[in-house]
Design a protein around this motif. Structure first.
Motif, PDB file in Angstrom:
ATOM      1  N   VAL A 105       5.099  -5.480 -56.273  1.00  0.00           N
ATOM      2  CA  VAL A 105       6.311  -5.823 -55.529  1.00  0.00           C
ATOM      3  C   VAL A 105       7.154  -4.564 -55.348  1.00  0.00           C
ATOM      4  CG1 VAL A 105       8.312  -7.349 -55.405  1.00  0.00           C
ATOM      5  CG2 VAL A 105       6.222  -8.120 -56.543  1.00  0.00           C
ATOM      6  N   VAL A 106       6.844  -3.831 -54.277  1.00  0.00           N
ATOM      7  CA  VAL A 106       7.540  -2.585 -53.969  1.00  0.00           C
ATOM      8  C   VAL A 106       8.342  -2.797 -52.691  1.00  0.00           C
ATOM      9  CG1 VAL A 106       7.303  -0.148 -53.399  1.00  0.00           C
ATOM     10  CG2 VAL A 106       5.751  -1.202 -55.057  1.00  0.00           C
ATOM     11  N   LYS A 107       9.608  -2.529 -52.757  1.00  0.00           N
ATOM     12  CA  LYS A 107      10.483  -2.753 -51.610  1.00  0.00           C
ATOM     13  C   LYS A 107      10.021  -1.908 -50.427  1.00  0.00           C
ATOM     14  CE  LYS A 107      15.377  -3.502 -50.672  1.00  0.00           C
ATOM     15  NZ  LYS A 107      16.740  -3.472 -51.232  1.00  0.00           N
ATOM     16  N   GLY A 108       9.919  -2.566 -49.272  1.00  0.00           N
ATOM     17  CA  GLY A 108       9.478  -1.860 -48.059  1.00  0.00           C
ATOM     18  C   GLY A 108       7.979  -1.770 -47.910  1.00  0.00           C
ATOM     19  N   SER A 109       7.236  -2.426 -48.803  1.00  0.00           N
ATOM     20  CA  SER A 109       5.774  -2.368 -48.731  1.00  0.00           C
ATOM     21  C   SER A 109       5.262  -3.019 -47.452  1.00  0.00           C
ATOM     22  CB  SER A 109       5.158  -3.064 -49.953  1.00  0.00           C
ATOM     23  OG  SER A 109       3.755  -3.160 -49.821  1.00  0.00           O
ATOM     24  N   PHE A 110       4.196  -2.433 -46.891  1.00  0.00           N
ATOM     25  CA  PHE A 110       3.568  -2.987 -45.692  1.00  0.00           C
ATOM     26  C   PHE A 110       2.398  -3.892 -46.050  1.00  0.00           C
ATOM     27  CE2 PHE A 110       4.900  -0.637 -41.690  1.00  0.00           C
ATOM     28  CZ  PHE A 110       6.152  -0.324 -42.210  1.00  0.00           C
ATOM     29  N   PHE A 111       2.143  -4.096 -47.343  1.00  0.00           N
ATOM     30  CA  PHE A 111       1.004  -4.919 -47.763  1.00  0.00           C
ATOM     31  C   PHE A 111       1.495  -6.212 -48.402  1.00  0.00           C
ATOM     32  CE2 PHE A 111      -2.186  -6.333 -50.811  1.00  0.00           C
ATOM     33  CZ  PHE A 111      -3.308  -6.386 -49.998  1.00  0.00           C
ATOM     34  N   PRO A 112       0.986  -7.374 -48.032  1.00  0.00           N
ATOM     35  CA  PRO A 112      -0.034  -7.572 -47.000  1.00  0.00           C
ATOM     36  C   PRO A 112       0.511  -7.471 -45.578  1.00  0.00           C
ATOM     37  CG  PRO A 112       0.577  -9.669 -47.930  1.00  0.00           C
ATOM     38  CD  PRO A 112       1.313  -8.632 -48.732  1.00  0.00           C
ATOM     39  N   LEU A 113       1.836  -7.611 -45.408  1.00  0.00           N
ATOM     40  CA  LEU A 113       2.479  -7.317 -44.141  1.00  0.00           C
ATOM     41  C   LEU A 113       3.960  -7.097 -44.422  1.00  0.00           C
ATOM     42  CD1 LEU A 113       3.065 -10.401 -41.822  1.00  0.00           C
ATOM     43  CD2 LEU A 113       2.661 -10.610 -44.259  1.00  0.00           C
ATOM     44  N   PRO A 114       4.662  -6.360 -43.552  1.00  0.00           N
ATOM     45  CA  PRO A 114       6.067  -6.039 -43.808  1.00  0.00           C
ATOM     46  C   PRO A 114       6.906  -7.292 -44.065  1.00  0.00           C
ATOM     47  CG  PRO A 114       5.237  -4.761 -41.962  1.00  0.00           C
ATOM     48  CD  PRO A 114       4.167  -5.739 -42.304  1.00  0.00           C
ATOM     49  N   GLY A 115       7.712  -7.237 -45.136  1.00  0.00           N
ATOM     50  CA  GLY A 115       8.611  -8.335 -45.472  1.00  0.00           C
ATOM     51  C   GLY A 115       8.036  -9.351 -46.429  1.00  0.00           C
ATOM     52  N   PHE A 116       6.733  -9.274 -46.718  1.00  0.00           N
ATOM     53  CA  PHE A 116       6.113 -10.297 -47.565  1.00  0.00           C
ATOM     54  C   PHE A 116       6.633 -10.212 -48.999  1.00  0.00           C
ATOM     55  CE2 PHE A 116       2.962 -12.197 -50.304  1.00  0.00           C
ATOM     56  CZ  PHE A 116       2.549 -13.322 -49.606  1.00  0.00           C
ATOM     57  N   VAL A 117       6.557  -9.016 -49.617  1.00  0.00           N
ATOM     58  CA  VAL A 117       6.933  -8.926 -51.033  1.00  0.00           C
ATOM     59  C   VAL A 117       8.425  -9.175 -51.229  1.00  0.00           C
ATOM     60  CG1 VAL A 117       5.026  -7.396 -51.630  1.00  0.00           C
ATOM     61  CG2 VAL A 117       7.199  -6.408 -50.927  1.00  0.00           C
ATOM     62  N   GLU A 118       9.241  -8.891 -50.216  1.00  0.00           N
ATOM     63  CA  GLU A 118      10.676  -9.175 -50.341  1.00  0.00           C
ATOM     64  C   GLU A 118      10.912 -10.669 -50.555  1.00  0.00           C
ATOM     65  OE1 GLU A 118      10.647  -5.111 -48.556  1.00  0.00           O
ATOM     66  OE2 GLU A 118       9.432  -6.927 -48.398  1.00  0.00           O
ATOM     67  N   ASN A 119      10.050 -11.500 -50.016  1.00  0.00           N
ATOM     68  CA  ASN A 119      10.189 -12.948 -50.193  1.00  0.00           C
ATOM     69  C   ASN A 119       9.807 -13.407 -51.600  1.00  0.00           C
ATOM     70  OD1 ASN A 119      10.860 -14.697 -47.638  1.00  0.00           O
ATOM     71  ND2 ASN A 119       9.657 -12.947 -46.897  1.00  0.00           N
ATOM     72  N   LEU A 120       9.152 -12.527 -52.361  1.00  0.00           N
ATOM     73  CA  LEU A 120       8.759 -12.902 -53.725  1.00  0.00           C
ATOM     74  C   LEU A 120       9.863 -12.620 -54.742  1.00  0.00           C
ATOM     75  CD1 LEU A 120       5.091 -11.510 -53.771  1.00  0.00           C
ATOM     76  CD2 LEU A 120       5.924 -13.735 -52.956  1.00  0.00           C
ATOM     77  N   GLU A 121      10.800 -11.738 -54.409  1.00  0.00           N
ATOM     78  CA  GLU A 121      11.864 -11.393 -55.344  1.00  0.00           C
ATOM     79  C   GLU A 121      12.643 -12.649 -55.754  1.00  0.00           C
ATOM     80  OE1 GLU A 121      15.703  -8.377 -55.760  1.00  0.00           O
ATOM     81  OE2 GLU A 121      15.114  -9.169 -53.802  1.00  0.00           O
TER      82      GLU A 121
END
Length: 325
Positions: A197-213
């Motif tokens: 969970v790295v902010k600004g990550s493009f994997f698996p697509l932009p915005g995905f990991v931000e939804n996990l926070e």
């Protein structure tokens, strides 16, 4: 340089020659007997490949084959067979240092007369290289570089431990993901996926990991996201997906403490932090010196080149231009 080999002596005579601008231009006349032999060889090769009505392959008389492919076709085949051997003989006789294929221009066909322009090894006229003075760059390794290298070492030996708290950036999570392409309804399941969970990550697509926070273990979340219109995989660009995510586990990274025990555990014959620091500093300095040496060499060669004159064969320059067009 290989121009196709030499099947015995080639009957020819060099009518004119000139050597200038690092290229040799020869006008060569081939004896009629030599061309006749090449025409015979061309016939024997073509008759095996060309289907002639009324004859089995390889059995058609030369006159019949020539009527079918034309006199020009037979001559082209003969020239392709003969010219490399003639050029090879000319290079040998004239003792030329040829560096690439020649440029050929057919002047006459009966008898065969052609002009061959051979690119030769370029002439280099060195300038006053002894007066060139390029100072080597100084090399220094600062404390910040050493600290950064030591921290990277700790990162490589980090361990991940499960935690009972909501997801935060820099965590490692395990999730089950169901994705659905909105325009078709096609679904895919991805079980026990690990994501950093790295902010600004493009994997698996932009915005995905931000939804996990902020998600908690066992929790579920639904959201939709589009791939950017300029996404590198064109088949996904601009498409919108619907996601259902279940959080299985949260892990956080623990860096080892930088102490003597950590250093001894590296197994590199070092006993304490000071020796590790010295080793890293020495390695960084060596790497910096190698980079500086290559840069110094590049600048010296650049200075020598600027002070020198190189005469390139013009046909090589023309060939390079043609290849770029």
């Amino acid at each position: 340089m290989d121009y196709g080999g030499d099947e015995g002596r080639v009957d020819m005579k060099i009518v004119t020659q000139s050597i200038e601008n690092s290229q040799a231009t020869l006008q060569i006349e081939v004896e009629t007997a030599e061309m006749d032999e090449s025409l015979d060889r061309a016939y024997r090769q073509l008759v095996k490949k060309v289907a002639v009505p009324g004859f089995r392959k390889g059995r058609a008389p030369r006159s019949v084959l020539e009527n079918l492919v034309g006199r020009d076709g037979l001559q082209r085949e003969a020239l392709e067979d003969m010219l490399p051997r003639v050029c090879a003989r000319a290079i040998e006789e004239q003792n030329l240092e040829v560096i690439a294929q020649p440029q050929i221009e057919i002047l006459e066909l009966e008898p065969v007369v052609f002009k061959a322009t051979f690119p030769l090894r370029p002439k280099v006229e060195l300038g006053d290289y002894r007066s060139i003075d390029v100072a080597p760059p100084s090399v220094e390794v600062g404390d910040e570089e050493i600290e950064s290298a030591m921290n990277r070492l700790r990162e490589r030996h980090a361990v991940w431990s499960p935690v009972e708290r909501p997801v935060a950036f820099e965590d490692l999570v395990t999730v089950d993901v169901e994705e659905e392409l909105k325009e078709t309804g096609v679904k895919k399941q991805h079980q026990t996926q690990k994501l950093l969970v790295v902010k600004g990550s493009f994997f698996p697509l932009p915005g995905f990991v931000e939804n996990l926070e902020g998600m908690e273990k066992g929790g579920e979340k639904e959201f939709s996201l589009p791939y950017p219109s300029d996404y590198r995989f064109k088949e996904l660009a601009g498409k919108e997906y619907y996601f259902r995510v279940k959080l299985i586990q949260v892990e956080e990274k623990h860096l080892p403490e930088l102490n003597d025990d950590f250093v001894k555990g590296l197994g590199q014959s070092m006993e304490d932090v000071a020796s590790l620091r010295d080793s890293i500093a020495a390695g960084l300095k060596k790497a910096a010196e190698e980079i500086a040496a290559r840069e110094h060499e590049r600048k010296v060669l650049q200075a020598v080149t600027a002070a020198s004159k190189v005469e390139f064969p013009s046909i090589l320059v023309d060939q390079e231009i043609d290849s770029l067009l």
